[in-house]
Design a protein around this motif. Structure first.
Motif, mmCIF file in Angstrom:
data_model
loop_
_atom_site.group_PDB
_atom_site.id
_atom_site.type_symbol
_atom_site.label_atom_id
_atom_site.label_comp_id
_atom_site.label_asym_id
_atom_site.label_seq_id
_atom_site.Cartn_x
_atom_site.Cartn_y
_atom_site.Cartn_z
ATOM 1 N N TYR A 199 -0.045 6.386 10.170
ATOM 2 C CA TYR A 199 0.127 4.592 9.799
ATOM 3 C C TYR A 199 0.351 3.458 10.295
ATOM 4 N N GLU A 200 0.319 3.696 11.840
ATOM 5 C CA GLU A 200 0.326 2.412 12.461
ATOM 6 C C GLU A 200 -0.960 1.419 13.167
ATOM 7 N N GLN A 201 -1.824 2.899 12.825
ATOM 8 C CA GLN A 201 -3.136 2.440 12.893
ATOM 9 C C GLN A 201 -3.058 1.222 12.017
ATOM 10 N N LYS A 202 -2.722 2.222 9.912
ATOM 11 C CA LYS A 202 -3.345 1.339 8.796
ATOM 12 C C LYS A 202 -2.589 -0.192 8.828
ATOM 13 N N LEU A 203 -1.770 -0.617 9.540
ATOM 14 C CA LEU A 203 -0.491 -1.091 9.319
ATOM 15 C C LEU A 203 -1.674 -2.131 9.939
ATOM 16 N N MET A 204 -1.735 -1.580 11.258
ATOM 17 C CA MET A 204 -3.132 -2.899 11.473
ATOM 18 C C MET A 204 -3.752 -3.386 10.912
ATOM 19 N N GLU A 205 -4.492 -2.444 10.395
ATOM 20 C CA GLU A 205 -5.544 -2.750 9.426
ATOM 21 C C GLU A 205 -5.471 -3.774 8.431
ATOM 22 N N MET A 206 -4.125 -3.251 7.767
ATOM 23 C CA MET A 206 -4.098 -4.403 6.811
ATOM 24 C C MET A 206 -3.070 -5.387 6.857
ATOM 25 N N PHE A 207 -2.807 -5.777 8.302
ATOM 26 C CA PHE A 207 -2.793 -7.601 8.655
ATOM 27 C C PHE A 207 -3.895 -7.583 9.577
ATOM 28 N N THR A 208 -4.935 -7.454 10.135
ATOM 29 C CA THR A 208 -5.961 -8.110 9.849
ATOM 30 C C THR A 208 -6.745 -8.289 8.850
ATOM 31 N N THR A 268 -1.787 6.689 2.377
ATOM 32 C CA THR A 268 -2.387 5.737 3.658
ATOM 33 C C THR A 268 -3.784 5.316 3.212
ATOM 34 N N GLU A 269 -4.323 5.282 3.428
ATOM 35 C CA GLU A 269 -6.011 5.260 3.505
ATOM 36 C C GLU A 269 -5.905 4.454 1.836
ATOM 37 N N ASP A 270 -5.714 5.002 0.815
ATOM 38 C CA ASP A 270 -6.747 5.260 -1.102
ATOM 39 C C ASP A 270 -5.714 4.347 -1.270
ATOM 40 N N THR A 271 -4.457 4.521 -1.116
ATOM 41 C CA THR A 271 -3.106 3.790 -1.701
ATOM 42 C C THR A 271 -2.582 2.047 -1.444
ATOM 43 N N LEU A 272 -2.805 2.253 0.024
ATOM 44 C CA LEU A 272 -2.446 1.229 0.441
ATOM 45 C C LEU A 272 -3.208 0.130 1.704
ATOM 46 N N ASN A 273 -4.811 0.610 1.553
ATOM 47 C CA ASN A 273 -5.609 -0.192 2.266
ATOM 48 C C ASN A 273 -6.575 0.218 0.370
ATOM 49 N N ILE A 274 -6.375 -0.326 -0.702
ATOM 50 C CA ILE A 274 -6.880 -0.141 -1.991
ATOM 51 C C ILE A 274 -8.377 -1.300 -1.274
ATOM 52 N N ARG A 275 -9.168 -1.377 -1.831
ATOM 53 C CA ARG A 275 -10.329 -2.817 -2.524
ATOM 54 C C ARG A 275 -9.856 -2.734 -3.852
ATOM 55 N N SER A 276 -10.563 -4.031 -4.375
ATOM 56 C CA SER A 276 -10.487 -4.025 -5.051
ATOM 57 C C SER A 276 -11.211 -5.260 -6.262
ATOM 58 N N LYS A 277 -11.291 -5.518 -7.601
ATOM 59 C CA LYS A 277 -12.477 -6.385 -7.986
ATOM 60 C C LYS A 277 -11.088 -8.054 -8.002
ATOM 61 N N ASN A 278 -10.292 -7.707 -7.629
ATOM 62 C CA ASN A 278 -9.071 -8.406 -6.915
ATOM 63 C C ASN A 278 -8.903 -9.345 -6.058
ATOM 64 N N ASP A 279 -9.633 -8.808 -4.783
ATOM 65 C CA ASP A 279 -9.408 -9.043 -3.256
ATOM 66 C C ASP A 279 -9.546 -10.498 -3.496
ATOM 67 N N GLN A 280 -9.884 -11.154 -4.047
ATOM 68 C CA GLN A 280 -10.300 -13.217 -4.309
ATOM 69 C C GLN A 280 -9.167 -13.066 -4.498
ATOM 70 N N LEU A 281 -7.562 -12.527 -5.585
ATOM 71 C CA LEU A 281 -6.578 -12.794 -6.375
ATOM 72 C C LEU A 281 -5.521 -12.462 -5.238
ATOM 73 N N TYR A 282 -5.717 -11.338 -4.284
ATOM 74 C CA TYR A 282 -5.002 -11.304 -3.225
ATOM 75 C C TYR A 282 -5.228 -12.126 -2.048
ATOM 76 N N ASN A 283 -6.089 -12.007 -1.468
ATOM 77 C CA ASN A 283 -6.616 -13.780 -0.480
ATOM 78 C C ASN A 283 -6.445 -15.260 -0.499
ATOM 79 N N LEU A 284 -6.014 -15.361 -2.343
ATOM 80 C CA LEU A 284 -5.440 -16.323 -2.503
ATOM 81 C C LEU A 284 -4.173 -16.642 -1.810
ATOM 82 N N ARG A 285 -3.332 -15.539 -2.299
ATOM 83 C CA ARG A 285 -1.983 -14.994 -2.054
ATOM 84 C C ARG A 285 -1.429 -14.707 -0.736
#
Length: 416
Positions: A200-209, A385-402
């Motif tokens: 999880y710590e590694q994935k957390l750093m990936e989400m931070f990046t 951890t991989e599939d749920t917390l590091n999900i990629r979506s059609k709404n990634d642009q919305l995520y980036n804005l938020r």
């Protein structure tokens, strides 16, 4: 008994509890219709069914059945039994005690009703709660991908202020009972279980990046530099905010998951612009902590960062005014219970909580229903951890804005 699919067929214990309830209400010769009560992504820790009881002589009775995931690896990722016990405690003991305090002190515009729980079980692998369907009473859940406006925001802060305020009153007027109920100084069960996962710590750093990439390296240069400097301390800060040993004497029960999916609104009219009532649901991870945890999580998950930028001070003043009014109408002094300097101290310390969880869950919360993994299947910790917390979506642009707006607001206010 009619059901849309096999997953919605009641277990023996659930059926017995439903039959018992209907017998208590004097109902006979009825039809039971069972429908899906939520969409994928609306409830991550169990299954929701809507139960409709039809008779020829009485109005329809509409109920919600919330039940745990009964098998598979997902039960080992999160402590389902403890979470259901906590929610049952909040609905049947803690919240009713707050309503008693509210009634005794004649607070007219205080904490609004939550669903009435009729039956429940915390028997291991057979956890469920049978409660009123608030949709039947005119409440509705909004689209989790959309911002809440100022009117919605103020109503939520009003309710949080009264929930926290009544908790402070109980803490000061019934200290023995409060201490008994708060003696289980558990951490946030989701955070503590995930952090036991070595990957999880590694994935957390990936989400931070991933979050940092939403910042423009030119126009956001200073913000990006400060955010990247926070990277190495994020994990420690995440756990410090959950550590019972680091909590001060100004903590009460918090909802701990206050975002748009756990807020049901009722409106003045069909225009649905101004909400008149709010119902807080899903109390599974409630615990003892700073009230600012709820404020932070809500504001950073469910409101427009531009709204925060323009109105943050006004919103914090409004929350503290409502908290003060609630406490002083119960004949206590805000300066004793939660003085303003402590409130400011908590803002500086706990507002980062909402940033942490926007980084961790923001992309998941903004995903479309068909993009969310079926975590009720046999999913191990690494895959979750991989599939749920590091999900990629059609709404990634919305995520980036938020996430960009959230990070900028937190950095500019020195919360990170």
């Amino acid at each position: 008994m009619n059901s849309e699919n096999s997953e919605l067929i009641l277990t023996k214990n659930e059926k017995l509890s439903l039959d018992e309830l209907l017998h208590e209400k004097g109902l006979s010769n009825y039809d039971v219709i069972i429908e899906a009560g939520s969409q994928k992504g609306d409830n991550f820790m169990g299954k929701i069914a809507r139960i409709i009881i039809k008779t020829t002589t009485t109005p329809e009775l509409k109920l919600i059945l919330k039940c745990s995931i009964r098998n598979g690896e997902f039960r080992t990722i999160f402590p389902h039994n403890r979470m259901f016990q906590r929610e049952i405690f909040m609905y049947t003991k803690y919240l009713p005690e707050l309503y008693k305090i509210q009634c005794t002190n004649q607070l007219q515009n205080g904490l609004m009703p939550v669903p009435h729980v009729h039956k429940y079980s915390w028997k291991d692998c057979n956890e469920f709660i049978l409660m009123d369907d608030m949709k039947h009473h005119g409440y509705e859940m909004l689209d989790r991908r959309k911002y809440l406006n100022m009117d919605h925001c103020k109503l939520v802060l009003h309710q949080l202020a009264h929930f926290h305020g009544l908790g402070f009153v109980m803490k000061h007027t019934q200290p023995q009972l409060f201490e008994k109920w708060s003696s289980d100084k558990q951490t946030n069960m989701i955070a503590s279980n995930l952090l036991r996962n070595t990957s999880y710590e590694q994935k957390l750093m990936e989400m931070f990046t991933r979050a940092s990439l939403a910042l423009d390296p030119f126009t956001d240069e200073d913000i990006l530099r400060k955010f990247l400097a926070y990277k190495n301390s994020m994990l420690k800060n995440l756990m410090d905010l959950e550590d019972p040993e680091q909590k001060d004497n100004y903590c009460v029960f918090v909802h701990n998951d206050c975002w748009i999916n756990n807020l049901l609104f009722q409106y003045e009219n069909s225009s649905k612009i101004i909400p008149k009532k709010l119902c807080l649901i899903d109390w599974q991870i409630s615990n003892i902590n700073s009230p600012i945890k709820d404020v932070s999580y809500f504001l950073y998950q469910s409101t427009d960062p531009n709204l925060l930028t323009e109105n943050f001070s006004k919103l914090m003043d409004y929350y503290y005014e409502q908290l003060t009014e609630c406490i002083e109408k119960c004949h206590l002094s805000i300066e004793t219970v939660y003085p303003y300097d402590i409130f400011e101290k908590h803002l500086k310390r706990y507002m980062r909580h909402g940033v942490h969880y926007m980084i961790i869950t923001g992309a998941l919360h903004l995903s479309n229903e068909d993009e969310i993994p079926n975590h009720t299947m046999n999913m191990d910790k690494d895959r979750f951890t991989e599939d749920t917390l590091n999900i990629r979506s059609k709404n990634d642009q919305l995520y980036n804005l938020r996430i960009r707006g959230v990070i900028k607001h937190a950095i500019l206010n020195n919360f990170l």
